[in-house]
Design an enzyme around this catalytic site. Structure first.
Site, PDB file in Angstrom:
ATOM      1  N   GLU A  90       0.816  -1.222   0.000  1.00 53.44           N
ATOM      2  CA  GLU A  90       0.000   0.000   0.000  1.00 53.44           C
ATOM      3  C   GLU A  90       0.850   1.272   0.000  1.00 53.44           C
ATOM      4  OE1 GLU A  90      -3.135   1.715   3.205  1.00 53.44           O
ATOM      5  OE2 GLU A  90      -3.311  -0.410   2.718  1.00 53.44           O
ATOM      6  N   ASP A  91       1.866   1.322   0.847  1.00 51.03           N
ATOM      7  CA  ASP A  91       2.641   2.561   1.011  1.00 51.03           C
ATOM      8  C   ASP A  91       3.902   2.623   0.164  1.00 51.03           C
ATOM      9  OD1 ASP A  91       0.762   3.307   2.864  1.00 51.03           O
ATOM     10  OD2 ASP A  91       2.056   3.031   4.605  1.00 51.03           O
TER      11      ASP A  91
END
Length: 184
Positions: free
Chosen positions: A64-65
Site C-alpha cells: 500500500e505505502d
C-alpha cells in the site's frame, strides 16, 4: 529456514522498504516504529504462536505505502504471508472515504490473522492520535478518525479479547487527548 529467522528478515526488509517514511505525528517517528508496534501487539496477542502473522504484520503496509509487488513478498516470505498482507491492503486507487467504508464493511469477513493485524494497526494508529497527532489534524479530524477506527474494531470483536482491550484503552486515551486539561 527457521520461521523466526524469517521474522527477523521481514523486520530488516520492512526497515529498508520504509527507511525514508515517517509517521504523520508531530514527533515524526520512523514509520518502522509503527510496523514493529503492530507486530509486537500481534505477537503478544498470539503468544508468538504464528510467525507468519508476525511477518505479515511487519509487512502489512509494504504494498500500500511502498508499492512493493506482492509477488516479491510471496517469493521472499511465502504465499501464506502474501495472502494475509493482501487481505489487509487497501486499494489506493479508490477514494479515501470509499476505502474507509470498505474497511468497515469487510472487517468481519477477514481471516482471523488479518483481523489481528487490523486490530493491532488500529490500536497503534489511535495511540498515535493520542500521543503524537499530525500537526495539521484538527480536533474534529482526530475525533472522526477515532470514531471510524472504533467502527472498524466493532466489526472485529470476538477476535482477541486482549487486543480489543488494548484498542479500547488507546481509544479512551485518544478521546481524552481531544480535550485540553483545565487550568487550575
Amino acid at each position: 529456514m527457521n520461521s523466526w529467522v524469517l521474522v527477523l528478515r521481514a523486520a530488516d526488509q520492512a526497515a529498508r522498504w520504509h527507511a525514508n517514511q515517517r509517521r504523520k505525528g508531530h514527533a515524526q517517528e520512523p514509520y518502522l516504529n509503527h510496523l514493529i508496534e503492530v507486530a509486537s501487539l500481534v505477537t503478544e496477542a498470539t503468544d508468538g504462536a504464528d510467525p507468519n502473522v508476525v511477518i505479515a504484520a511487519l509487512l502489512h503496509d509494504a504494498v500500500e505505502d511502498q508499492k512493493i509487488p506482492i509477488h516479491r513478498i510471496t517469493r521472499e516470505f511465502g504465499q501464506p504471508v502474501a495472502d494475509i498482507v493482501m487481505e489487509v491492503t487497501d486499494d489506493k486507487e479508490l477514494a479515501k472515504e470509499e476505502r474507509k467504508r470498505i474497511q468497515i464493511e469487510t472487517a468481519a469477513h477477514k481471516s482471523r490473522k488479518a483481523k489481528l493485524i487490523t486490530l493491532a494497526d488500529k490500536t497503534s494508529n489511535v495511540r498515535a492520535v493520542a500521543f503524537s497527532p499530525a500537526a495539521d489534524w484538527s480536533v474534529k479530524r482526530r475525533e472522526d478518525y477515532i470514531t471510524w477506527a472504533k467502527n472498524v474494531v466493532e466489526e472485529l470483536r470476538g477476535t482477541s479479547v486482549w487486543l480489543e482491550r488494548k484498542f479500547d484503552q488507546a481509544a479512551d486515551r485518544a478521546v481524552q487527548s481531544l480535550t485540553p486539561p483545565l487550568a487550575g
